[in-house]
Design an enzyme around this catalytic site. Structure first.
Site, PDB file in Angstrom:
ATOM      1  N   ARG A  64       0.829  -1.222   0.000  1.00  0.00           N
ATOM      2  CA  ARG A  64       0.000   0.000   0.000  1.00  0.00           C
ATOM      3  C   ARG A  64       0.853   1.258   0.000  1.00  0.00           C
ATOM      4  O   ARG A  64       0.418   2.315  -0.454  1.00  0.00           O
ATOM      5  CB  ARG A  64      -0.980  -0.038   1.174  1.00  0.00           C
ATOM      6  CG  ARG A  64      -2.168  -0.944   0.882  1.00  0.00           C
ATOM      7  CD  ARG A  64      -2.949  -1.281   2.119  1.00  0.00           C
ATOM      8  NE  ARG A  64      -2.366  -2.414   2.804  1.00  0.00           N
ATOM      9  CZ  ARG A  64      -2.602  -2.744   4.061  1.00  0.00           C
ATOM     10  NH1 ARG A  64      -3.412  -2.015   4.784  1.00  0.00           N
ATOM     11  NH2 ARG A  64      -2.025  -3.798   4.594  1.00  0.00           N
ATOM     12  N   GLU A 101       4.557 -10.687  15.169  1.00  0.00           N
ATOM     13  CA  GLU A 101       4.003 -11.264  16.390  1.00  0.00           C
ATOM     14  C   GLU A 101       4.494 -12.708  16.552  1.00  0.00           C
ATOM     15  O   GLU A 101       4.882 -13.132  17.631  1.00  0.00           O
ATOM     16  CB  GLU A 101       2.478 -11.197  16.327  1.00  0.00           C
ATOM     17  CG  GLU A 101       1.840 -11.294  17.687  1.00  0.00           C
ATOM     18  CD  GLU A 101       0.329 -11.168  17.579  1.00  0.00           C
ATOM     19  OE1 GLU A 101      -0.173 -10.653  16.569  1.00  0.00           O
ATOM     20  OE2 GLU A 101      -0.335 -11.611  18.531  1.00  0.00           O
TER      21      GLU A 101
HETATM   22  P1  AMP Z   1       3.546  -2.258  12.151  1.00  0.00           P
HETATM   23  O1  AMP Z   1       4.789  -2.867  11.565  1.00  0.00           O
HETATM   24  O2  AMP Z   1       3.049  -2.980  13.374  1.00  0.00           O
HETATM   25  O3  AMP Z   1       3.685  -0.759  12.372  1.00  0.00           O
HETATM   26  O4  AMP Z   1       2.394  -2.488  11.082  1.00  0.00           O
HETATM   27  C1  AMP Z   1       2.322  -1.683   9.949  1.00  0.00           C
HETATM   28  C2  AMP Z   1       2.088  -2.471   8.679  1.00  0.00           C
HETATM   29  O5  AMP Z   1       1.098  -3.481   8.853  1.00  0.00           O
HETATM   30  C3  AMP Z   1       1.583  -1.546   7.607  1.00  0.00           C
HETATM   31  O6  AMP Z   1       2.212  -1.898   6.370  1.00  0.00           O
HETATM   32  C4  AMP Z   1       0.087  -1.759   7.585  1.00  0.00           C
HETATM   33  O7  AMP Z   1      -0.389  -1.758   6.264  1.00  0.00           O
HETATM   34  C5  AMP Z   1      -0.142  -3.123   8.262  1.00  0.00           C
HETATM   35  N1  AMP Z   1      -1.119  -3.047   9.377  1.00  0.00           N
HETATM   36  C6  AMP Z   1      -0.857  -3.227  10.702  1.00  0.00           C
HETATM   37  N2  AMP Z   1      -1.966  -3.121  11.454  1.00  0.00           N
HETATM   38  C7  AMP Z   1      -2.978  -2.850  10.596  1.00  0.00           C
HETATM   39  C8  AMP Z   1      -4.394  -2.595  10.754  1.00  0.00           C
HETATM   40  N3  AMP Z   1      -4.998  -2.591  11.958  1.00  0.00           N
HETATM   41  N4  AMP Z   1      -5.129  -2.338   9.642  1.00  0.00           N
HETATM   42  C9  AMP Z   1      -4.525  -2.317   8.410  1.00  0.00           C
HETATM   43  N5  AMP Z   1      -3.219  -2.545   8.197  1.00  0.00           N
HETATM   44  C10 AMP Z   1      -2.437  -2.811   9.260  1.00  0.00           C
END
Ligand code: AMP
Length: 181
Positions: A64, A101
């Site tokens: 995205r 996770e």
């Molecule tokens: P993080 O690495 O935990 O900051 O997660 C960010 C990545 O995971 C991004 O590329 C987001 O597109 C995806 N992502 C994580 N949580 C969500 C969520 N609740 N809704 C949509 N995309 C998410």
């Protein structure tokens, strides 16, 4: 939150409960992207703090981050550098592991995409824990680049990702926030 130009993009973001697994509220931007006003407003709002920024490239995180980052690069008249999942880029790459996770994932960048001292604006759709964007920052720095800032449409502030990036010395720009996760 009403944005600078009075356009509320938050209502174009669709929430899908329990996707991809129970307990997750998935913030779906396909509904935002499909609306010509909302897509343009989101790209404009991501880009405007950097209109006079001193930087060479916009980097976007698969997938995205490509849709938004490509449009931001075009709007700001800069080149675009893709940061991809492992095994997708054809030339020589450097990689960065990051914790999920359960387990570990790897993102990659072409080894010659960024030169020593290049300044980069990093774009993705959403910041949650900051694991993905943090790895992208490490990768850009390994390549010899500097991260001018990181910009996201959505912040999940309770998960602390934006704070984590700020602790790494990166400016963070986000458009809308959702409580919880
Ligand atoms: P993080 O690495 O935990 O900051 O997660 C960010 C990545 O995971 C991004 O590329 C987001 O597109 C995806 N992502 C994580 N949580 C969500 C969520 N609740 N809704 C949509 N995309 C998410």
């Amino acid at each position: 939150m009403d944005l600078r130009n009075g356009f509320d993009i938050k209502r174009y973001i669709r929430t899908i409960p329990d996707y991809p697994k129970p307990g997750i509220l998935f913030r779906d931007i396909t509904t935002l992207l499909a609306n010509m006003h909302a897509y343009r407003a989101a790209v404009d709002e991501l880009a405007w703090p950097f209109l006079h920024g001193d930087f060479e490239y916009v980097a976007g995180i698969e997938a995205r981050g490509f849709i938004l980052g490509g449009a931001v690069a075009h709007a700001l008249g800069r080149g675009f550098v893709p940061i991809r999942k492992k095994g997708k880029l054809p030339a020589r790459t450097i990689g960065q592991d990051y914790a999920l996770e359960y387990g570990v994932d790897t993102i990659e960048i072409h080894a010659d995409a960024i030169k020593e001292g290049d300044r980069i604006l990093l774009i993705d759709d959403l910041i949650a824990t900051g694991g993905t964007a943090g790895a992208a920052i490490d990768l850009i720095r390994k390549s010899g680049g500097e991260v001018l800032a990181a910009a996201f449409v959505i912040d999940l502030p309770d998960l602390g990702g934006a704070e984590k990036l700020r602790a790494k010395g990166v400016k963070v720009h986000t458009l809308v926030g959702f409580e919880g996760h």
